[in-house]
Design a protein around this motif. Structure first.
Motif, PDB file in Angstrom:
ATOM      1  N   THR A   1      43.522  57.638  61.957  1.00  0.00           N
ATOM      2  CA  THR A   1      43.821  57.402  60.537  1.00  0.00           C
ATOM      3  C   THR A   1      45.150  58.059  60.183  1.00  0.00           C
ATOM      4  O   THR A   1      45.938  57.509  59.430  1.00  0.00           O
ATOM      5  CB  THR A   1      42.710  57.959  59.623  1.00  0.00           C
ATOM      6  OG1 THR A   1      42.647  59.387  59.756  1.00  0.00           O
ATOM      7  CG2 THR A   1      41.357  57.343  59.965  1.00  0.00           C
ATOM      8  N   HIS A   2      45.389  59.274  60.705  1.00  0.00           N
ATOM      9  CA  HIS A   2      46.639  59.996  60.451  1.00  0.00           C
ATOM     10  C   HIS A   2      46.686  61.214  61.360  1.00  0.00           C
ATOM     11  O   HIS A   2      45.731  61.482  62.096  1.00  0.00           O
ATOM     12  CB  HIS A   2      46.762  60.376  58.974  1.00  0.00           C
ATOM     13  CG  HIS A   2      45.788  61.403  58.487  1.00  0.00           C
ATOM     14  ND1 HIS A   2      44.426  61.193  58.465  1.00  0.00           N
ATOM     15  CD2 HIS A   2      45.969  62.667  58.006  1.00  0.00           C
ATOM     16  CE1 HIS A   2      43.826  62.271  57.978  1.00  0.00           C
ATOM     17  NE2 HIS A   2      44.739  63.183  57.708  1.00  0.00           N
ATOM     18  N   PHE A   3      47.821  61.957  61.281  1.00  0.00           N
ATOM     19  CA  PHE A   3      48.089  62.982  62.293  1.00  0.00           C
ATOM     20  C   PHE A   3      47.967  64.417  61.789  1.00  0.00           C
ATOM     21  O   PHE A   3      48.543  65.325  62.383  1.00  0.00           O
ATOM     22  CB  PHE A   3      49.499  62.782  62.868  1.00  0.00           C
ATOM     23  CG  PHE A   3      49.664  61.557  63.734  1.00  0.00           C
ATOM     24  CD1 PHE A   3      48.612  60.685  63.985  1.00  0.00           C
ATOM     25  CD2 PHE A   3      50.899  61.287  64.318  1.00  0.00           C
ATOM     26  CE1 PHE A   3      48.782  59.557  64.779  1.00  0.00           C
ATOM     27  CE2 PHE A   3      51.079  60.163  65.117  1.00  0.00           C
ATOM     28  CZ  PHE A   3      50.025  59.293  65.347  1.00  0.00           C
TER      29      PHE A   3
ATOM     30  N   GLY B   1      46.445  68.132  61.444  1.00  0.00           N
ATOM     31  CA  GLY B   1      45.902  68.934  62.532  1.00  0.00           C
ATOM     32  C   GLY B   1      44.404  68.826  62.726  1.00  0.00           C
ATOM     33  O   GLY B   1      43.911  68.866  63.859  1.00  0.00           O
ATOM     34  N   ASP B   2      43.650  68.668  61.627  1.00  0.00           N
ATOM     35  CA  ASP B   2      42.192  68.586  61.749  1.00  0.00           C
ATOM     36  C   ASP B   2      41.734  67.217  62.260  1.00  0.00           C
ATOM     37  O   ASP B   2      40.544  67.021  62.505  1.00  0.00           O
ATOM     38  CB  ASP B   2      41.508  68.919  60.411  1.00  0.00           C
ATOM     39  CG  ASP B   2      42.019  68.101  59.241  1.00  0.00           C
ATOM     40  OD1 ASP B   2      43.216  67.763  59.213  1.00  0.00           O
ATOM     41  OD2 ASP B   2      41.221  67.787  58.342  1.00  0.00           O
ATOM     42  N   HIS B   3      42.684  66.305  62.467  1.00  0.00           N
ATOM     43  CA  HIS B   3      42.345  64.962  62.979  1.00  0.00           C
ATOM     44  C   HIS B   3      42.856  64.730  64.405  1.00  0.00           C
ATOM     45  O   HIS B   3      42.239  63.979  65.152  1.00  0.00           O
ATOM     46  CB  HIS B   3      42.897  63.886  62.038  1.00  0.00           C
ATOM     47  CG  HIS B   3      42.280  63.941  60.674  1.00  0.00           C
ATOM     48  ND1 HIS B   3      41.382  63.005  60.216  1.00  0.00           N
ATOM     49  CD2 HIS B   3      42.407  64.862  59.678  1.00  0.00           C
ATOM     50  CE1 HIS B   3      40.985  63.345  58.995  1.00  0.00           C
ATOM     51  NE2 HIS B   3      41.594  64.461  58.648  1.00  0.00           N
ATOM     52  N   VAL B   4      43.971  65.392  64.762  1.00  0.00           N
ATOM     53  CA  VAL B   4      44.534  65.200  66.110  1.00  0.00           C
ATOM     54  C   VAL B   4      44.167  66.331  67.064  1.00  0.00           C
ATOM     55  O   VAL B   4      44.354  66.204  68.278  1.00  0.00           O
ATOM     56  CB  VAL B   4      46.084  65.056  66.093  1.00  0.00           C
ATOM     57  CG1 VAL B   4      46.503  63.853  65.264  1.00  0.00           C
ATOM     58  CG2 VAL B   4      46.775  66.330  65.601  1.00  0.00           C
TER      59      VAL B   4
ATOM     60  N   GLY C   1      38.781  57.750  56.548  1.00  0.00           N
ATOM     61  CA  GLY C   1      39.702  58.846  56.865  1.00  0.00           C
ATOM     62  C   GLY C   1      39.787  59.774  55.669  1.00  0.00           C
ATOM     63  O   GLY C   1      38.770  60.151  55.083  1.00  0.00           O
ATOM     64  N   ASP C   2      41.025  60.100  55.251  1.00  0.00           N
ATOM     65  CA  ASP C   2      41.223  61.042  54.145  1.00  0.00           C
ATOM     66  C   ASP C   2      41.734  60.356  52.883  1.00  0.00           C
ATOM     67  O   ASP C   2      42.571  60.897  52.175  1.00  0.00           O
ATOM     68  CB  ASP C   2      42.207  62.146  54.560  1.00  0.00           C
ATOM     69  CG  ASP C   2      41.551  63.192  55.451  1.00  0.00           C
ATOM     70  OD1 ASP C   2      40.436  62.944  55.937  1.00  0.00           O
ATOM     71  OD2 ASP C   2      42.162  64.249  55.670  1.00  0.00           O
ATOM     72  N   VAL C   3      41.225  59.161  52.585  1.00  0.00           N
ATOM     73  CA  VAL C   3      41.540  58.561  51.277  1.00  0.00           C
ATOM     74  C   VAL C   3      41.125  59.550  50.182  1.00  0.00           C
ATOM     75  O   VAL C   3      41.780  59.690  49.159  1.00  0.00           O
ATOM     76  CB  VAL C   3      40.836  57.197  51.114  1.00  0.00           C
ATOM     77  CG1 VAL C   3      40.912  56.705  49.682  1.00  0.00           C
ATOM     78  CG2 VAL C   3      41.462  56.177  52.058  1.00  0.00           C
TER      79      VAL C   3
ATOM     80  N   GLY D   1      33.395  58.953  55.427  1.00  0.00           N
ATOM     81  CA  GLY D   1      34.510  59.810  54.999  1.00  0.00           C
ATOM     82  C   GLY D   1      34.596  61.037  55.881  1.00  0.00           C
ATOM     83  O   GLY D   1      33.594  61.726  56.092  1.00  0.00           O
ATOM     84  N   TYR D   2      35.776  61.319  56.371  1.00  0.00           N
ATOM     85  CA  TYR D   2      35.962  62.415  57.336  1.00  0.00           C
ATOM     86  C   TYR D   2      35.549  63.770  56.753  1.00  0.00           C
ATOM     87  O   TYR D   2      35.056  64.626  57.463  1.00  0.00           O
ATOM     88  CB  TYR D   2      37.433  62.443  57.750  1.00  0.00           C
ATOM     89  CG  TYR D   2      37.729  63.211  59.009  1.00  0.00           C
ATOM     90  CD1 TYR D   2      37.515  62.641  60.263  1.00  0.00           C
ATOM     91  CD2 TYR D   2      38.236  64.509  58.960  1.00  0.00           C
ATOM     92  CE1 TYR D   2      37.803  63.335  61.421  1.00  0.00           C
ATOM     93  CE2 TYR D   2      38.526  65.210  60.119  1.00  0.00           C
ATOM     94  CZ  TYR D   2      38.311  64.617  61.346  1.00  0.00           C
ATOM     95  OH  TYR D   2      38.600  65.315  62.498  1.00  0.00           O
ATOM     96  N   HIS D   3      35.761  63.936  55.425  1.00  0.00           N
ATOM     97  CA  HIS D   3      35.422  65.223  54.787  1.00  0.00           C
ATOM     98  C   HIS D   3      34.217  65.106  53.857  1.00  0.00           C
ATOM     99  O   HIS D   3      33.996  65.982  53.022  1.00  0.00           O
ATOM    100  CB  HIS D   3      36.640  65.778  54.041  1.00  0.00           C
ATOM    101  CG  HIS D   3      37.809  66.039  54.941  1.00  0.00           C
ATOM    102  ND1 HIS D   3      37.774  66.963  55.959  1.00  0.00           N
ATOM    103  CD2 HIS D   3      39.041  65.470  55.011  1.00  0.00           C
ATOM    104  CE1 HIS D   3      38.927  66.964  56.602  1.00  0.00           C
ATOM    105  NE2 HIS D   3      39.720  66.063  56.051  1.00  0.00           N
ATOM    106  N   PHE D   4      33.456  64.023  53.997  1.00  0.00           N
ATOM    107  CA  PHE D   4      32.217  63.894  53.219  1.00  0.00           C
ATOM    108  C   PHE D   4      31.191  64.895  53.751  1.00  0.00           C
ATOM    109  O   PHE D   4      31.233  65.280  54.927  1.00  0.00           O
ATOM    110  CB  PHE D   4      31.618  62.489  53.392  1.00  0.00           C
ATOM    111  CG  PHE D   4      32.285  61.397  52.583  1.00  0.00           C
ATOM    112  CD1 PHE D   4      33.469  61.615  51.902  1.00  0.00           C
ATOM    113  CD2 PHE D   4      31.703  60.139  52.520  1.00  0.00           C
ATOM    114  CE1 PHE D   4      34.068  60.593  51.162  1.00  0.00           C
ATOM    115  CE2 PHE D   4      32.291  59.114  51.776  1.00  0.00           C
ATOM    116  CZ  PHE D   4      33.472  59.344  51.104  1.00  0.00           C
TER     117      PHE D   4
HETATM  118 ZN   LIG Z   1      41.661  65.771  56.977  1.00  0.00          ZN
END
Ligand SMILES: [Zn+2]
Length: 319
Positions: free
Chosen positions: A138-140, A142-145, A244-246, A290-293
């Motif tokens: 979804t994006h780069f 640090g908590d995703h890559v 992702g982080d919408v 959701g990644y942070h749900f």
């Molecule tokens: Zn995030």
């Protein structure tokens, strides 16, 4: 008689105790240590796809009422946290990585922090990182890559193709952007280079609306980062969206889509993306991950006043 019966029962209990202890020890030995006492993964179906959300742990944001939301008063943030029964002195920000089993193999959406519970919970879920066919980003941040690499900086997904939004790759890999970045951002650029290093020749850049895998289509959702991208899963007449982080925690900027959290790199673009995306999933009643749900990190979005409300999916529905 009562005395004799009691003593017989007591003797029986004494005899039974060692066996019970042995069984308990065996059960503990068999359980992956990192999974802890609670389930760290959750499964549901979208048509023929099986989605497994795998928990990677959580970060802590101290004093979330102070400066975390750039354009809201501390009292308003405190009220939102209280409305959601969340603590106001420190906010837990969970990380959950979705894995999707497709007829063409398993794909992951992002990778976790690289320092959390993902490896243990993947083992508990029976998912072998060596069998992951593709990691789709979804994006780069640090908590995703972070979880791209494991021990000794080796590839954690050694057989995976790495699928990245072209706009996200262009932004982070640009040496001009890296050198012009403020000092506080420089480590993020260096981190992206380090995490992708073992995957040279395996990275595929995609357009923001591409079909990336059969039944998996990119949706451009820029703002949180320049190339932030969400993904639609569609199979057998059912849909789900990997957001992702919408939004970060839904109790904050899903409930209040106009709130600009410090992590959004282009706050007004991120807000426009949130409103457009939440209008779409609310109208079409699409299940969202959701990644942070809060774990298990999936559910539905309903319109509510000037904002939206997160409705967690029934734990047993569509399992
Ligand atoms: Zn995030």
């Amino acid at each position: 008689m009562t005395t004799r019966r009691t003593s017989l029962l007591a003797a029986g209990a004494l005899l039974a105790a060692p066996a019970l202890l042995t069984r308990r020890a065996e059960a503990q030995a068999a359980a992956p240590a990192a999974a802890g006492a609670n389930p760290g993964f959750f499964r549901f179906k979208t048509g023929g796809f099986t989605v497994t959300t795998v928990h990677d742990g959580a970060g802590a944001r101290p004093n979330p009422t102070q400066g975390f939301v750039r354009n809201a008063e501390p009292a308003a943030v405190e009220a939102a946290l209280k409305e959601a029964f969340l603590p106001t002195d420190a906010l837990s920000i969970p990380y959950t990585v979705p894995f999707v089993e497709t007829p063409r193999g398993i794909v992951a959406f992002d990778t976790g922090t690289g320092a959390g519970k993902l490896a243990g919970n993947l083992a508990a879920a029976g998912i072998d990182p060596g069998k992951v066919q593709a990691v789709i980003f979804t994006h780069f941040h640090g908590d995703h890559v972070g979880g791209l690499i494991g021990q000794g900086d080796a590839a954690f997904f050694p057989n995976a193709e790495i699928i990245v939004p072209a706009a996200e790759w262009a932004y982070w890999m640009d040496e001009g952007n890296a050198s012009r970045a403020p000092e506080a951002m420089k480590p993020a650029f260096a981190n992206v280079r380090r995490r992708f290093a073992p995957y040279q020749g395996k990275v595929k850049q995609i357009a923001s609306d591409a079909e990336v895998f059969p039944g998996i289509t990119a949706i451009p959702t820029p703002g949180h980062t320049p190339g932030h991208t969400s993904y639609r899963l569609a199979d057998g007449g059912q849909q789900a969206i990997i957001l992702g982080d919408v939004t970060n925690r839904p109790e904050l900027n899903l409930r209040n889509p106009g709130w600009h959290l410090v992590f959004d790199m282009d706050a007004s673009a991120a807000e426009a993306t949130r409103r457009r995306t939440f209008d779409m999933v609310a109208t079409d009643r699409i299940r969202c991950v959701g990644y942070h749900f809060p774990f298990p990190a999936n559910g539905y979005v309903a319109k509510d006043g000037n904002g939206y409300r997160f409705q967690p999916a029934d734990w047993l529905a569509n399992a």
